[in-house]
Structure formats: C-alpha cells, structure tokens
Design an enzyme around this catalytic site. Sequence first.
Site, PDB file in Angstrom:
ATOM      1  N   HIS A 111       0.838  -1.195   0.000  1.00 40.55           N
ATOM      2  CA  HIS A 111       0.000   0.000   0.000  1.00 40.55           C
ATOM      3  C   HIS A 111       0.874   1.247   0.000  1.00 40.55           C
ATOM      4  O   HIS A 111       1.940   1.274   0.613  1.00 40.55           O
ATOM      5  CB  HIS A 111      -0.891   0.035   1.247  1.00 40.55           C
ATOM      6  CG  HIS A 111      -1.937  -1.020   1.268  1.00 40.55           C
ATOM      7  ND1 HIS A 111      -3.103  -0.922   0.557  1.00 40.55           N
ATOM      8  CD2 HIS A 111      -1.999  -2.209   1.905  1.00 40.55           C
ATOM      9  CE1 HIS A 111      -3.839  -1.992   0.758  1.00 40.55           C
ATOM     10  NE2 HIS A 111      -3.179  -2.801   1.586  1.00 40.55           N
ATOM     11  N   THR A 151      15.381  -4.945   3.418  1.00 40.98           N
ATOM     12  CA  THR A 151      14.859  -3.690   2.888  1.00 40.98           C
ATOM     13  C   THR A 151      15.715  -3.139   1.758  1.00 40.98           C
ATOM     14  O   THR A 151      15.288  -2.238   1.049  1.00 40.98           O
ATOM     15  CB  THR A 151      14.773  -2.628   4.000  1.00 40.98           C
ATOM     16  OG1 THR A 151      16.090  -2.391   4.511  1.00 40.98           O
ATOM     17  CG2 THR A 151      13.859  -3.082   5.135  1.00 40.98           C
ATOM     18  N   LYS A 152      16.941  -3.666   1.612  1.00 42.64           N
ATOM     19  CA  LYS A 152      17.891  -3.195   0.594  1.00 42.64           C
ATOM     20  C   LYS A 152      18.491  -4.391  -0.118  1.00 42.64           C
ATOM     21  O   LYS A 152      18.478  -5.513   0.387  1.00 42.64           O
ATOM     22  CB  LYS A 152      19.008  -2.386   1.247  1.00 42.64           C
ATOM     23  CG  LYS A 152      18.528  -1.128   1.917  1.00 42.64           C
ATOM     24  CD  LYS A 152      19.680  -0.397   2.556  1.00 42.64           C
ATOM     25  CE  LYS A 152      19.155   0.821   3.286  1.00 42.64           C
ATOM     26  NZ  LYS A 152      20.175   1.473   4.090  1.00 42.64           N
ATOM     27  N   ARG A 171      21.363  -6.538   7.893  1.00 39.70           N
ATOM     28  CA  ARG A 171      22.679  -5.917   7.700  1.00 39.70           C
ATOM     29  C   ARG A 171      23.698  -7.015   7.404  1.00 39.70           C
ATOM     30  O   ARG A 171      23.517  -8.167   7.780  1.00 39.70           O
ATOM     31  CB  ARG A 171      23.107  -5.186   8.966  1.00 39.70           C
ATOM     32  CG  ARG A 171      22.195  -4.056   9.352  1.00 39.70           C
ATOM     33  CD  ARG A 171      22.798  -3.234  10.482  1.00 39.70           C
ATOM     34  NE  ARG A 171      21.863  -2.348  11.134  1.00 39.70           N
ATOM     35  CZ  ARG A 171      21.304  -1.284  10.607  1.00 39.70           C
ATOM     36  NH1 ARG A 171      21.562  -0.977   9.368  1.00 39.70           N
ATOM     37  NH2 ARG A 171      20.473  -0.524  11.296  1.00 39.70           N
TER      38      ARG A 171
END
Length: 179
Positions: free
Chosen positions: A101, A152-153, A167
């Site tokens: 969303h 997230t990366k 990480r």
Amino acid sequence: MKTGIHYFLVVTYETATAMVLKLPRYRTCNRLKSTYLRLLGAEVGNRVVLYPDLWIMPVRGLRLGDDVDLAKGVLITGRGGVSVGSRTLVGYGTRIISSNHKVSGAGTVFGSGHEHAPVTIGADVWIGAGCTILPGVSIGDRAVIAAGAVVTKDVREGEVVGGVPARLIRHQTIAPGGG
C-alpha cells in the site's frame, strides 16, 4: 468500482488456488501444483518443491527456477513480479512482497493505491525461516538471509545478512557450484 461478479470471481480464484497449494509435497502433487501455477501464468522450473499452505497471489509475474524449494507457509505477493533463481531454498513462514500500500499524506491507506516493485532472488540462495523480503529488493547468487531478517535493501552475491533491518554479517567465499 468492483461488482458482485468480480468479487465472486476473485474469491473463487483465491479459494481454488489455496486448495491446490494445500496439497502435500509428494512428487505427483508438486507436479500438479507446478502445472496449475503455469496455467495461471507463472514460469515454473523443473523439480520445484512446494510445501503445503503456500499463498501466492497473484500468480502471474512469478518465476521459479529449477529445484526451488518453498517451505510451508511461504507468502508471495506477485503483482510487482517475483523471480527466484535455481536451487534456492525459502524457509518456513517467509514473506516475499512485491506490492504494498502507498502511504499518503491524507492519513489513510484506503484509496491511496499500491506500489509495485519486482523482487529478484538469485540462484543458490538460502532464505531462513520467517524472513520478510520487501518490494524492489534484489538478492544476489549464493547469498544467505538469516532467519527472521527483514530485507529492505539489495543483498550482493555471496553476502550473509541478518537482523531487522538486515545488515551484512559476512561475505562468503564459496566458488560457484562449490560445496
């Protein structure tokens, strides 16, 4: 505006897909599940193992390489496109999310729309149990995602990552095809 017919068709599609994906991981059932996914527009390689209780919606935009193993309870949102390379293991309860969303300044998610971004997972990757892979992430070949990580990366080839957010823990030096 969605009509009653549209709603009925969507729920029927979701129900049929859930029923097929609940089948056990016997070879015959895996062949049936792979064929069903192909009929719905997915690209599915050979010898794919699909444990029961997967949730893949929508199926179009999904690409699974050869010898991919999706464990029990894996959830994949495919609207943005999801590609999983050959010989990749995806652990129990992992979520691979290619659509989410939008968050608007109006303070509501209803009516704000969705954002779609592809998720690309390379070959020979191990994703531990309970991970979350967010939209737009690429994971390189031979990477390891520790259990419970939130990615997230992008993760580069051979990296071992973990944590929330994920990480770098270390970089592997295993040669391609090595053991």
